[in-house]
Design a protein around this motif. Structure first.
Motif, short mmCIF file in Angstrom:
data_model
loop_
_atom_site.label_atom_id
_atom_site.label_comp_id
_atom_site.label_asym_id
_atom_site.label_seq_id
_atom_site.Cartn_x
_atom_site.Cartn_y
_atom_site.Cartn_z
N ASN A 254 0.81 -1.22 0.00
CA ASN A 254 0.00 0.00 0.00
C ASN A 254 0.85 1.27 0.00
OD1 ASN A 254 -2.51 -1.15 -0.19
ND2 ASN A 254 -3.01 -0.96 1.98
N HIS A 257 0.45 3.98 -2.66
CA HIS A 257 -0.58 5.02 -2.61
C HIS A 257 0.02 6.40 -2.32
CE1 HIS A 257 -4.25 2.19 -1.83
NE2 HIS A 257 -3.48 1.79 -2.83
N TRP A 310 -8.16 3.20 -7.25
CA TRP A 310 -7.66 4.37 -6.50
C TRP A 310 -7.86 5.64 -7.33
CZ3 TRP A 310 -4.68 8.66 -6.40
CH2 TRP A 310 -4.30 9.17 -5.15
N ASN A 384 -7.41 -3.06 0.70
CA ASN A 384 -8.08 -1.83 0.27
C ASN A 384 -9.53 -2.10 -0.10
OD1 ASN A 384 -5.84 0.21 0.30
ND2 ASN A 384 -4.94 -1.32 -1.05
#
Length: 489
Positions: A254, A257, A310, A384
């Protein structure tokens, strides 16, 4: 997640007391078990809020990007052929609605500029597959008059399939400055506008600095349909091949991100604040064709699914993943490790690579407008959640568990839907690799089925029995994703 915090959430009615007790017990079990080994179950709370009036996701959000050289015949045959039912089916099955052609080949003197016959094949295919096209013209040593002539031809014959025009590709690599680029770019723009007065453009197909400046200089004139940039978020393909296990691990963290957020802050947020549409008209995992044994594995499936969601949650106009039988790589052209699909050696259909399943999973679960999905879980857990509300009021959630191998953990996910949601029913699709192996290049299924060589898919949604339809709990296995669909009674 601290047990005390779980009960605090329950006391504020953020999660139900029954769920908080279950998660607290799981957390306590995990705390005890962590003294001896990695806990096998990780509790997650996902709270969905519907507070915004954001627009629906564009129907042309998900696209592919190809080299201009793919428009030219090879051995007398065209790649984009409306009679190639396997290719048409593959685009339709994956939910690909947008096609950008250009990339390195558009400015490469070794590649002939496609002409009318090549354009006919491309746009006839686009009609058959239901696509909108960004069509790119040569900038580097290109001829504005020739670009204008072809733009007029496309507009006269294929306006229904045209999204907009583009001029050049990644000019930051061959112009010393934005000003030098703009001085060379503007004559092409002016010539095309003279031939097609209502023409729309995508540009600059470059880095964020060029994109911000082009939007500043031209958006007010009304012909810049979108500003665009290119992103290969995981670096060099050749560097990634030096240690494939470490590269696959980076795909699934992650931490990526944070990089997305930086790109968004530097470009996406700036454009949004000025009402300028933003599209990534070329992206993928690693540049130079991707990294062998990483970009072509199941790890890339989970990465691309997460990446696409995302950015969809950050209100892009769309994304075009670069692909094709041949792409610009290592200062020449060659096979792409990140290709979504390629022709079988015998020419009978397509080999659907793992990343193609990310596109299929995305289009199954991204309907309507993005909702806010707040998540509480262990900071180190690579999990997520993304959510959408469709126009019929139904809700779609995609839950992605990127843990794997020695750190694999099943996610026990407690959901809370937006306030005011009434009872209803659930169904699910599961994206899995048969051995939960992120290094695998085969064995991927969605809804219990793979994509055939001819581009068909027979996966099925499964009904879910749940006593708590508004605040249910779902298991999401390691190295997998689950798409949920909720329909109110």
């Amino acid at each position: 997640m601290p047990i005390k915090y779980l009960f605090e959430l329950a006391s504020r009615n953020i999660i139900p007391r029954k769920t908080s007790l279950l998660l607290a017990l799981l957390s306590l079990f995990g705390l005890i078990n962590s003294c001896f080994s990695t806990p096998s179950v990780q509790p997650v709370v996902v709270m969905v809020a519907d507070k915004s009036q954001d627009a629906d996701l564009s129907p042309y959000f998900l696209g592919l990007s190809y080299e201009s050289s793919m428009l030219l015949p090879k051995d007398g045959r065209y790649y984009f052929d409306a009679h190639d039912t396997a290719l048409v089916n593959t685009f339709k099955t994956l939910g690909i609605k947008h096609l950008r052609v250009g990339a390195n080949a558009v400015d490469d003197p070794r590649i002939p500029v496609p002409q009318e016959g090549d354009i006919d094949m491309l746009f006839t295919f686009a009609r058959a597959a239901g696509l909108k096209v960004i069509y790119s013209f040569r900038l580097k040593n290109g001829d504005p008059a020739n670009s204008a002539r072809l733009a007029r031809y496309i507009t006269d014959h294929y306006a229904d399939g045209l999204d907009c025009f583009a001029i050049g590709n990644e000019p930051q690599f061959y112009f010393k400055s934005y000003d030098e680029y703009f001085a060379q770019w503007k004559p092409h723009y002016d010539a095309i506008l003279k031939a097609v007065p209502d023409a729309k453009f995508d540009g600059p197909s470059a880095n964020g600095y060029y994109a911000r400046n082009l939007a500043r200089d031209l958006f007010a004139a009304g012909h810049l349909a979108m500003a665009s940039d290119h992103n290969y978020f995981l670096g060099s393909g050749r560097a990634g091949e030096k240690n494939p296990p470490a590269t696959r691990a980076r795909f699934l963290l992650n931490d990526i991100h944070g990089y997305y957020q930086t790109v968004y802050r530097q470009l996406g947020a700036v454009l949004a604040s000025n009402g300028i549409p933003y599209r990534m008209d070329e992206l993928n995992s690693c540049y130079w064709g991707g990294a062998k044994d990483a970009s072509d594995t199941y790890a890339a499936t989970l990465w691309a699914l997460d990446c696409t969601h995302w950015w969809a949650a950050h209100h892009l106009l769309g994304m075009n993943y670069h692909t094709g039988e041949s792409v610009g790589r290592d200062e020449t052209f060659g096979a792409a490790n990140y290709a979504a699909f390629v022709h079988k050696a015998d020419g009978r259909g397509f080999d659907l690579r793992p990343q193609s399943y990310a596109f299929l999973a995305f289009t199954q679960g991204a309907h309507g407008r993005p909702l806010e999905a707040k998540m509480e879980s262990a900071p180190s857990f690579n999990f997520n959640a993304y959510c959408y509300r469709d126009r019929d009021g139904s809700i779609y959630l995609t839950l992605i568990n990127k843990s794997y191998g020695d750190k694999a953990q099943t996610a026990l996910v407690s959901l809370q839907l937006p306030q005011g949601t009434i009872s209803g029913g659930w169904q699910r699709l599961d994206l899995v690799q048969e051995n939960q192996d992120v290094a695998a290049k085969t064995g991927v299924t969605l809804g219990g089925a793979s994509i055939s060589l001819q581009g068909s898919w027979t996966g099925k949604w499964k009904k879910v029995k749940s006593d708590e339809s508004i605040t249910p709990t779902f298991r999401v296995e390691s190295a997998s994703a689950t798409i949920l669909h909720f329909v109110a009674n």
